[in-house]
Scaffold this motif. Structure first.
Motif, PDB file in Angstrom:
ATOM      1  N   TRP A 180      45.322  39.358  11.858  1.00 30.78           N
ATOM      2  CA  TRP A 180      44.779  38.941  13.145  1.00 30.78           C
ATOM      3  C   TRP A 180      43.268  39.079  13.116  1.00 30.78           C
ATOM      4  CZ3 TRP A 180      43.085  42.870  16.864  1.00 30.78           C
ATOM      5  CH2 TRP A 180      42.621  42.319  18.068  1.00 30.78           C
ATOM      6  N   GLN A 181      42.600  38.079  13.671  1.00 33.49           N
ATOM      7  CA  GLN A 181      41.147  38.132  13.820  1.00 33.49           C
ATOM      8  C   GLN A 181      40.850  38.058  15.313  1.00 33.49           C
ATOM      9  OE1 GLN A 181      39.555  34.909  11.525  1.00 33.49           O
ATOM     10  NE2 GLN A 181      40.355  35.726   9.601  1.00 33.49           N
ATOM     11  N   ALA A 182      40.235  39.092  15.819  1.00 31.19           N
ATOM     12  CA  ALA A 182      39.933  39.146  17.243  1.00 31.19           C
ATOM     13  C   ALA A 182      38.940  38.044  17.608  1.00 31.19           C
ATOM     14  CB  ALA A 182      39.353  40.508  17.609  1.00 31.19           C
ATOM     15  N   ALA A 183      39.098  37.512  18.798  1.00 36.05           N
ATOM     16  CA  ALA A 183      38.159  36.503  19.300  1.00 36.05           C
ATOM     17  C   ALA A 183      36.797  37.138  19.499  1.00 36.05           C
ATOM     18  CB  ALA A 183      38.663  35.930  20.621  1.00 36.05           C
ATOM     19  N   GLU A 184      35.797  36.351  19.298  1.00 34.68           N
ATOM     20  CA  GLU A 184      34.435  36.860  19.559  1.00 34.68           C
ATOM     21  C   GLU A 184      34.283  37.031  21.053  1.00 34.68           C
ATOM     22  OE1 GLU A 184      31.171  34.930  17.658  1.00 34.68           O
ATOM     23  OE2 GLU A 184      32.399  34.439  15.899  1.00 34.68           O
ATOM     24  N   LYS A 185      33.620  38.115  21.400  1.00 39.44           N
ATOM     25  CA  LYS A 185      33.404  38.397  22.826  1.00 39.44           C
ATOM     26  C   LYS A 185      32.355  37.420  23.354  1.00 39.44           C
ATOM     27  CE  LYS A 185      34.708  43.048  22.272  1.00 39.44           C
ATOM     28  NZ  LYS A 185      35.452  43.944  22.754  1.00 39.44           N
TER      29      LYS A 185
END
Length: 188
Positions: A180-185
């Protein structure tokens, strides 16, 4: 063993009710029927996973997962006949032993993974998600009509086993886990 079903349709459910093994009739949307349906869906999805494992020659995994179809049928029987008890603690222990064995091979999980990588990995995750859904339905029923036996523990452990099975399938296939790659804030 005699015939279990001599007729497939009975017309007794046409008005929105169905019969339980103990003779009671309940609405088709009763929590007990919802739980039975979710367990049945899991069993069907597991059958699809087992067919894929057979096609890919993943015998060790099949040997662990094939008995689960029978035990899910037993769980469905327990749900349909509240006084019937088929599952036992040894089955829960069998799942835990397989989880431990596969986890030792895999090592610790360092990040969240996506249900992806291959069709078999994804199908194992479909089964895991369906097991969680079945567990939720069984818990909802348990809140209304307490369930006896180890069915709740079994379905919980089965979902854990299916998660580890997805990872082991990927390893056996030589497929990397999709992290999983977190979305950029958002800026601002």
């Amino acid at each position: 063993m005699g015939y279990r079903l001599s007729k497939i349709y009975t017309r007794t459910g046409d008005q929105g009710e169905t019969g339980l093994g103990d003779g009671r009739r309940v609405p088709k949307d009763h929590p007990r029927i919802e739980a039975i349906g979710e367990v049945d869906m899991l069993n069907s999805q597991l059958g699809l996973l087992l067919a894929g494992l057979a096609e890919h020659g993943l015998v060790e995994l099949s040997e662990v997962l094939e008995p689960c179809q029978h035990r899910l049928f037993d769980l469905g029987g327990e749900l349909a006949m509240p006084s019937y008890q088929a599952l036992n603690q040894a089955e829960v222990g069998r799942l835990e032993a397989a989880i431990d064995r596969w986890n030792d091979e895999l090592g610790p999980l360092k990040n969240f993974i996506l249900p992806s990588g291959s069709a078999l990995v994804a199908q194992a995750h479909v089964c895991r998600a369906q097991a969680r859904s079945a567990e939720r339905r069984c818990q909802q029923l348990n809140a209304l009509e307490p369930l006896e036996g180890v069915g709740l523990a079994y379905i919980n452990r089965l979902s854990d086993l299916l998660f580890v099975a997805a990872r082991i399938i990927g390893r056996r296939q030589g497929v990397a886990e999709v992290l999983w790659q977190a979305a950029e804030k958002p800026q601002g």
